[in-house]
Design a protein around this motif. Structure first.
Motif, mmCIF file in Angstrom:
data_model
loop_
_atom_site.group_PDB
_atom_site.id
_atom_site.type_symbol
_atom_site.label_atom_id
_atom_site.label_comp_id
_atom_site.label_asym_id
_atom_site.label_seq_id
_atom_site.Cartn_x
_atom_site.Cartn_y
_atom_site.Cartn_z
ATOM 1 N N ASP A 194 40.156 40.570 35.520
ATOM 2 C CA ASP A 194 40.232 39.115 35.632
ATOM 3 C C ASP A 194 40.111 38.594 37.055
ATOM 4 O OD1 ASP A 194 42.600 39.946 36.700
ATOM 5 O OD2 ASP A 194 43.886 38.755 35.381
ATOM 6 N N GLY A 195 39.629 39.409 37.959
ATOM 7 C CA GLY A 195 39.520 39.006 39.355
ATOM 8 C C GLY A 195 40.664 39.512 40.197
ATOM 9 N N ASP A 196 41.766 39.896 39.565
ATOM 10 C CA ASP A 196 42.920 40.461 40.266
ATOM 11 C C ASP A 196 43.123 41.921 39.888
ATOM 12 O OD1 ASP A 196 43.631 38.021 41.557
ATOM 13 O OD2 ASP A 196 44.475 37.320 39.654
ATOM 14 N N GLY A 197 42.037 42.579 39.494
ATOM 15 C CA GLY A 197 42.125 43.971 39.109
ATOM 16 C C GLY A 197 41.988 44.172 37.614
#
Length: 278
Positions: A194-197
């Protein structure tokens, strides 16, 4: 391991049995594993798949209804997909196999069906993920390797998420698909970040067998809930996530059609907006 023509015995349909595993990595950990069975059919030879117990566009104990897939308007699935491949410039002029859950006594819910598109030598050139959510909407991701090269076991197929599937996830981030085949074994893994891993990891491990009444009956007997249980399991896992206080982002946000027309610059996929209102 390489991707060769399937199936080896040239039958127009195969029964696939195995497991689906799903693991959430954050903000809470959650994992489940279920036995599943699918059918895989050669779209150019659907007429040869008919049995008294397996129908094509007619009622039968098990059936495949072509309007459940692709354009969902009754058009030939083989012709429709070949048109998409030509438009995308993908040299997949060989066999196209649809891997899906059949209808059981008229009912089916397919979270995702896969279309394996080959060239004439048998090399896999494209993977189409035909996704449906519990709100009745659907969406397609047509994926190919860089330069539309053959897809082999270490190929990573990426695309931006543009379609709402779960209220426990935002409509953002990126998918990475991996397809691995070795003889009669097929594995499809989908990693979502999700963009944070990394957030979710899903894998489908299947073994191919003959498409016979006896083997289908055996598969049904080993899975008492069968296909009807897919929806029950979805809601059961959603309840477990809610009890774990997993963040809830609301039900069925509409996907902006404009978001489905482009991919990240480093993605080698084409997004197709096949969504229908719920």
């Amino acid at each position: 391991m390489t991707h060769g023509p399937i199936p080896a015995d040239r039958a127009p349909a195969r029964l696939l049995t195995g497991h689906v595993t799903h693991a959430r990595l954050k903000p809470v950990t959650h994992r489940f594993d279920y036995r599943v069975f699918y059918v895989s059919v050669d779209l150019a030879r659907l007429a040869q798949v008919r049995r008294w117990w397996f129908g094509i566009d007619r009622w039968a104990p098990l059936a495949l209804v072509t309007s459940d897939f692709g354009p969902r308007d009754g058009r030939s699935l083989d012709v429709w997909m070949r048109g998409l491949l030509v438009d995308a410039g993908i040299p997949a002029d060989g066999e196209i196999w649809l891997q899906t859950l059949p209808r059981l006594f008229g009912y089916a819910f397919n979270p995702v069906s896969f279309w394996f598109c080959h060239d004439r030598s048998g090399a896999l050139r494209a993977l189409y993920a035909d996704v449906r959510n519990t709100f009745g909407a659907h969406h397609g991701y047509l994926l190919s390797a860089p330069g539309h090269a053959p897809i082999v076991n270490d190929t990573v197929l990426t695309c931006r998420k543009t379609f709402h599937v779960s209220p426990f996830c935002h409509v953002k981030g990126q998918y990475a698909f991996h397809v691995r085949r070795d003889g009669d074994r097929t594995a499809v893994a989908i990693d979502y970040g999700d963009g944070d891993g990394p957030l979710l990891c899903t894998s489908l491990m299947l073994r191919s067998g003959r498409f016979t009444g006896a083997l289908v009956l055996k598969a049904l007997a080993e899975q008492p809930l069968g296909i009807v249980g897919v929806m029950t399991r979805i809601y059961w896992q959603a309840l477990r996530l809610w009890l774990k206080r997993t963040p809830f982002y609301g039900a069925h946000p509409r996907t902006d059609a404009a978001d489905a027309t482009s991919c990240p610059s480093d993605s080698h996929s084409k997004l197709l907006d096949d969504e229908t209102p719920s």
